[in-house]
Enzyme design. Structure first.
Site, PDB file in Angstrom:
ATOM      1  CD  GLU A  87     -17.779  21.607  84.797  1.00 18.19           C
ATOM      2  OE1 GLU A  87     -18.292  20.675  84.159  1.00 18.19           O
ATOM      3  OE2 GLU A  87     -16.785  21.470  85.534  1.00 18.19           O
ATOM      4  NE  ARG A  91     -20.561  18.892  84.458  1.00 22.22           N
ATOM      5  CZ  ARG A  91     -20.472  18.390  85.682  1.00 22.22           C
ATOM      6  NH1 ARG A  91     -21.473  17.701  86.187  1.00 22.22           N
ATOM      7  NH2 ARG A  91     -19.398  18.589  86.428  1.00 22.22           N
ATOM      8  CG  ASP A 222      -8.103  18.405  82.816  1.00 26.35           C
ATOM      9  OD1 ASP A 222      -8.429  19.540  82.424  1.00 26.35           O
ATOM     10  OD2 ASP A 222      -8.794  17.767  83.640  1.00 26.35           O
ATOM     11  CD  GLU A 359     -11.305  12.112  85.123  1.00 29.22           C
ATOM     12  OE1 GLU A 359     -12.105  13.040  84.873  1.00 29.22           O
ATOM     13  OE2 GLU A 359     -11.323  11.478  86.214  1.00 29.22           O
ATOM     14  CB  THR A 445     -13.475  16.723  77.900  1.00 30.22           C
ATOM     15  OG1 THR A 445     -12.525  16.272  78.879  1.00 30.22           O
ATOM     16  CG2 THR A 445     -14.409  17.765  78.496  1.00 30.22           C
TER      17      THR A 445
END
Length: 457
Positions: A87, A91, A222, A359, A445
């Site tokens: 994360e 981010r 994913d 998404e 992503t």
């Protein structure tokens, strides 16, 4: 029409940014109902950093440079303890690097280099597969308690774009070596029959092994597959082993996971020990865009059988994801849906909530950009209007308790990815004048665009 709609999406970003600046400036998150800030990501101004590329692309330059000043003068990792490596990479590191990519402002690069060096400690495991958590102000790295013996597939495979870019712009190739090694380790483990990896990868021994037999392109799986394709693109389409791993995995998706029948919705199921689970996460909606991007960049050309196969599936999944929204009473999709044996979509009673996920909007943006089909713009506009109607608060946007019951109300939660991804993709979908070119940059992503490595001066 699109430019008018674009203005409405920008106004949504201005609304939430004003709330963040007033009530949570420098905090990790804004609580959109109680009008407070909180530090739930270690106290790194996560929402601010995650919003930088959105502010830039929306032309909110005054707000962008004000945020830059906070990064330069106040962002510090010295006090930050344990964080999620995944994360924090997508981010915070991704946000800093994308802001640097657009501006060449050294303040972003200096903070990114500092953060990258601290995150690098997580890679020193016996197997070379990184631990899931590390202390930024210490030297402890470990897996999260609930998967203490294993790394998670999506997490170990969604660090490469950021660390390879950081290596290029700092000249410190150690960053790239750490993440490229993960692929070197994983490639010979790719199952020859399915091409698909299980969600848990044991990383505490000298050699990694499979920690379970569950396969999913939703949560925990994913973005591993997304990055196989995007890392190949980032490297100028020269590292063919990454493209081969991606194509092999997509062959497995078609053969084992895709559920399709004439006249009904197509979806990607999950599999556990060879048994199909008729469930599709909202997270899996990224696959529509990824498949389209893979088709348009296929080495054998867009008209090749494989490219056309993947493009058809990408479009079919986009329609299914649109229906996940359209068939709920709020016009907003839940965390996941289930399907009957006749492929009828069923809104889940076990996860009816919506946490402002991006998404579907991501897939609509990519498909619209590549195909020019205006349908995707209309679907995105419908989603935006539903979010405006059901999620907006006085100072931001809140998650929904139950997308099928508008009376159930809101949760006091607004993830940073709402600003980083959801609003960005909804804006770009309506923006005919964007400076972004998918042949020059690749999105991480978290929707942070990064220039391809060979285009970096």
């Amino acid at each position: 029409m699109a430019r008018k709609r674009r203005t409405f999406v920008r106004n949504a970003m201005k609304h939430v940014w004003d709330g963040y600046k007033t009530y949570a400036w420098g905090k990790d998150e804004l609580l959109p109902l109680s009008a407070k800030g909180r530090d739930n990501w270690g106290g790194m101004g996560t929402t601010l950093v995650d919003s930088l590329s959105t502010l830039w692309l929306m032309g909110m330059k005054v707000e962008f440079w004000e945020a830059r000043d906070w990064v330069r003068d106040h962002l510090s990792h010295d006090h930050v303890g344990a964080v999620s490596v995944f994360e924090t990479t997508i981010r915070s590191l991704g946000g800093l690097l994308s802001a640097y990519d657009f501006t060449q402002d050294k303040a972003f690069l200096e903070k990114a280099d500092d953060l990258g060096s601290r995150l690098s400690k997580a890679f020193h495991s016996p197997s070379g597969i990184p631990y899931s958590e590390t202390t930024l102000n210490g030297d402890k790295s470990y897996n999260t308690v609930w998967h203490s013996k294993d790394a998670i597939l999506s997490e170990l495979g969604t660090l490469q774009l950021e660390f390879r870019y950081l290596a290029k712009v700092t000249g410190n190739n150690d960053y790239a070596t750490l993440v490229n090694r993960i692929y070197d380790i994983m490639e010979p483990l790719q199952p020859p029959d399915t091409g698909l990896f299980p969600l848990f990868i044991g990383n505490k021994g000298s050699k990694p092994d499979f920690g379970n037999a569950r396969i999913s392109l939703g949560a925990m799986g994913d973005s591993f597959y997304e990055y196989l394709l995007k890392v190949w693109l980032q490297g100028g389409k020269k590292e063919d082993n990454y493209r081969r791993m991606y194509d092999k995995a997509m062959d497995g998706v078609h053969k084992y996971l895709v559920q399709e029948q004439p006249g009904v919705l197509t979806y990607i199921a999950e599999m556990n020990n060879g048994r199909i689970n008729r469930k599709m996460d909202h997270l899996s909606c990224f696959m529509g865009g990824t498949l389209a991007l893979g088709a348009y960049t296929n080495p054998d050309g867009l008209n090749s059988d494989r490219a056309q196969r993947d493009l058809r599936l990408g479009k079919a999944l986009a329609y299914t994801c649109y229906q996940m929204y359209a068939q709920s009473n709020t016009g907003i999709a839940p965390e996941y849906v289930r399907f009957s044996d006749k492929n009828d979509l069923q809104l889940s009673k076990h996860a009816p909530y919506y946490i402002l996920r991006p998404e579907a909007a991501e897939t609509f943006f990519i498909l619209h950009t590549l195909t020019g089909d205006p349908t995707y713009r209309e679907w995105g506009w419908e989603i935006f209007q539903a979010i405006e109607h059901h999620c907006k608060t006085d100072i931001g946007y809140a998650s929904l308790v139950d997308v099928n019951n508008p009376e159930a109300g809101q949760n006091d939660k607004m993830e940073s990815f709402f600003l980083a991804e959801t609003l960005k993709y909804l804006f770009l979908l309506q923006d005919p004048d964007t400076e972004l070119d998918l042949e020059e940059r690749v999105f991480n992503t978290e929707a942070h665009p990064l220039r391809l490595l060979h285009l970096i001066q």
